[in-house]
Design a protein around this motif. Structure first.
Motif, short mmCIF file in Angstrom:
data_model
loop_
_atom_site.label_atom_id
_atom_site.label_comp_id
_atom_site.label_asym_id
_atom_site.label_seq_id
_atom_site.Cartn_x
_atom_site.Cartn_y
_atom_site.Cartn_z
N UNK A 125 -27.97 -6.49 26.75
CA UNK A 125 -27.58 -5.16 26.46
C UNK A 125 -27.11 -3.90 26.99
N UNK A 126 -26.64 -2.80 26.53
CA UNK A 126 -26.53 -2.12 27.13
C UNK A 126 -27.56 -0.73 26.03
N UNK A 127 -28.10 -0.57 27.20
CA UNK A 127 -29.98 -0.19 26.20
C UNK A 127 -30.19 1.15 26.64
N UNK A 129 -29.90 6.09 26.63
CA UNK A 129 -29.40 7.04 26.18
C UNK A 129 -28.27 6.91 27.29
N UNK A 130 -26.85 7.53 26.73
CA UNK A 130 -25.82 7.72 27.23
C UNK A 130 -25.01 8.60 26.56
N UNK A 131 -24.36 9.56 27.80
CA UNK A 131 -23.19 10.80 27.63
C UNK A 131 -22.14 10.42 26.47
N UNK A 149 -26.68 13.40 24.80
CA UNK A 149 -26.67 11.81 25.09
C UNK A 149 -27.70 11.37 23.72
N UNK A 151 -28.58 8.08 21.59
CA UNK A 151 -29.41 6.11 21.94
C UNK A 151 -28.70 4.96 21.57
N UNK A 153 -28.11 1.32 21.74
CA UNK A 153 -28.44 -0.68 22.48
C UNK A 153 -27.50 -1.66 21.70
N UNK A 171 -19.90 5.75 28.93
CA UNK A 171 -18.54 4.71 29.77
C UNK A 171 -19.99 3.59 30.35
N UNK A 172 -19.76 2.84 30.03
CA UNK A 172 -21.18 1.21 30.56
C UNK A 172 -20.31 0.52 31.16
N UNK A 194 -32.21 7.36 15.88
CA UNK A 194 -33.39 6.97 16.84
C UNK A 194 -32.27 8.37 18.04
N UNK A 196 -33.03 11.65 18.39
CA UNK A 196 -33.86 12.90 18.56
C UNK A 196 -32.87 13.98 17.96
N UNK B 2 -23.98 8.30 33.68
CA UNK B 2 -23.77 7.26 32.24
C UNK B 2 -25.07 6.75 31.67
N UNK B 3 -25.72 5.58 31.97
CA UNK B 3 -26.85 5.08 31.37
C UNK B 3 -28.11 5.97 32.20
N UNK B 75 -37.79 10.76 15.85
CA UNK B 75 -36.50 9.87 15.58
C UNK B 75 -36.61 9.50 17.41
N UNK B 76 -37.44 9.08 17.46
CA UNK B 76 -36.45 7.93 18.82
C UNK B 76 -37.14 6.97 18.81
#
Lengths: 213, 257
Positions: A125-127, A129-131, A149, A151, A153, A171-172, A194, A196, B2-3, B75-76
């Protein structure tokens, strides 16, 4: 007192979603429920979900919630999260193909697991924090910086037929839809509960939203 | 952009209290999991991992209450490992507010447990924890084996092959600990981390051996880890998670700032 229904259909943990909503809510009452009447009576609907699409759709049908969700998604501020977003599309590639709720026309596709090992983004998976780029201005993006960002998954992503419903992209491997907006429906691939402060702000915006974009 | 690469502080919990000396200067109660979790959240931790080391079976419920309390305020994403042996254990942790569970020895005694768990709850919440030790000599090709019982008991299982197998069984992430480096503060076993990361197509968390901030950067750049886990470097107030991220960002690693 406004009522918020968090739809419970046995898929994943709803406690985090309801705790996050309670944290940002000033006056709303949060209910985790699978009761069609409670859902249709609520002022705001949250449709979360973690797990596999086939189980999701079959549980919704078994509990008689597919039609309830169709109806609620026409009328009230409605937030789909992760699998709850994907289930709104027409069809998913998951589990050898599953017909979903078809509230937002389009497909749910799998990330490519056969990519070149040299790339950083072949893992699925794409797991993490992403923008998220905000494609449109929307009440749910208020007070959230563009490219904040969140979270994620997930192994599948939504590909709506009408690009006009895309409210945010990430983007992934390639650009994909991270948020959709269709009238009173807003849906996100990431987990605001999740994510924040940015995630809590989005949930707060949702509770303050009247369903008009 | 990206990630982002992730930094994950790890907390050992015994009977509902965080142990192994967490010492923030201005914290009221250094053993309280909620206070510590909030502090790391404020510092910018991307996730938190709780390792339940409660020895007596009777007190296993305490970790459930810890997860509930933390998940109500932080909340993470939260991962819980230690003593996960049955599907019921996983359900309890997820219902309490955990997002993922770490499965270690139960996977070795019964690999099918990983498959059942992934089918039931989804791969995204199944982290397979691997404790590996180098078994090759210096002039031989690299080889690592899985060890159990805190690194004392060899299993004869090749660590890289095991990681690949666990992914085919549905593991959604690998938490890879070098038992040679754990507690030594001499840095990750980078060759091990890279070997596993290149062998599997799910994220790999490097663990064991962090002594300074550069070790975290090396874990990502040289070890090709998707996330780095550390305990003591953050617990003793030597460095904050924020400092670690600044240092990684200066060396070109994408992080959530």
């Amino acid at each position: 007192m406004r009522h918020v229904a968090v739809i419970d259909y046995g898929m994943g943990n709803l406690r985090s979603v309801s705790k996050a909503l309670e944290t940002v809510s000033e006056s709303a009452e949060i209910h985790i429920t699978s009761d069609p009447k409670h859902i249709l009576d609520a002022d705001h609907i949250v449709f979360p979900g973690v797990g596999a699409m086939r189980d999701c759709v079959s549980e919704l049908r078994r509990l008689g919630l597919d039609d309830v969700i169709r109806e609620a998604s026409q009328t009230k501020p409605f937030l789909g999260i992760c699998l709850g977003m994907q289930a709104l599309l027409s069809y998913s590639e998951e589990n050898n193909g599953v017909t979903a709720l078809d509230i937002v026309p389009g497909q749910v596709r799998h990330f490519d697991t056969q990519r070149e090992r040299s790339g950083n983004d072949f893992k699925v998976p794409h797991m993490g924090w992403n923008e998220v780029r905000q494609n449109i201005s929307h009440p749910l993006w208020q007070k959230i910086d563009d490219a904040s960002r969140f979270y994620f998954v997930h192994s599948f992503y939504v590909d709506p037929t009408d690009a006009g419903v895309i409210a945010g992209t990430s983007r992934y491997q390639h650009e994909f839809s991270a948020a959709l907006s269709q009238e009173n429906v807003f849906a996100v691939q990431f987990h605001p509960e999740k994510s924040q402060s940015a995630g809590l702000q989005l949930l707060k915006n949702f509770l303050n939203w009247d369903g008009q974009s | 952009m990206g990630l982002a690469k992730r930094i994950i502080p790890c907390l050992d919990v015994d009977n509902g209290r965080v142990v192994k000396g967490v010492q923030f200067v201005d914290i009221r109660d250094a053993g309280d999991p909620v206070e510590i979790a909030k502090r790391y959240d404020q510092q910018g931790a991307d996730e938190l991992t709780f390792l339940d080391i409660t020895a007596t079976h009777d007190n296993r419920d305490t970790i459930v209450h810890v997860v509930e309390a933390v998940a109500s305020q932080v909340f993470i994403p939260l991962t819980v490992g230690g003593g996960i042996r049955q599907l019921a254990d996983i359900r309890r942790m997820l219902n309490a507010g955990a997002d993922k569970v770490g499965i270690n020895s139960a996977a070795i005694s019964n690999p099918e447990f990983v498959r059942e768990a992934a089918e039931k709850f989804g791969s995204q919440c199944i982290v397979v924890a691997i404790d590996a030790k180098r078994v090759s000599d210096q002039d031989e090709a690299d080889k690592w084996e899985i060890f159990t019982h805190g690194g004392r008991k060899p299993t004869g299982i090749d660590a890289v092959e095991w990681a690949k197998k666990m992914v085919t069984y549905g593991g959604g992430e690998i938490l890879l600990t070098s038992m040679d480096r754990d507690g030594t503060k001499s840095g990750f076993d980078l060759a091990l981390t890279r070997a596993v990361s290149q062998a599997v197509n799910v994220p790999v968390i490097a663990s064991g051996g962090v002594g300074e901030l550069q070790d975290l950067t090396d874990g990502v750049k040289l070890g090709e880890a998707d996330a780095v886990l550390a305990a003591s470097i953050f617990h003793f107030g030597e460095h904050t998670v924020g400092e670690a991220k600044q240092q990684m960002a200066r060396q070109g690693i994408e992080v959530r700032l």
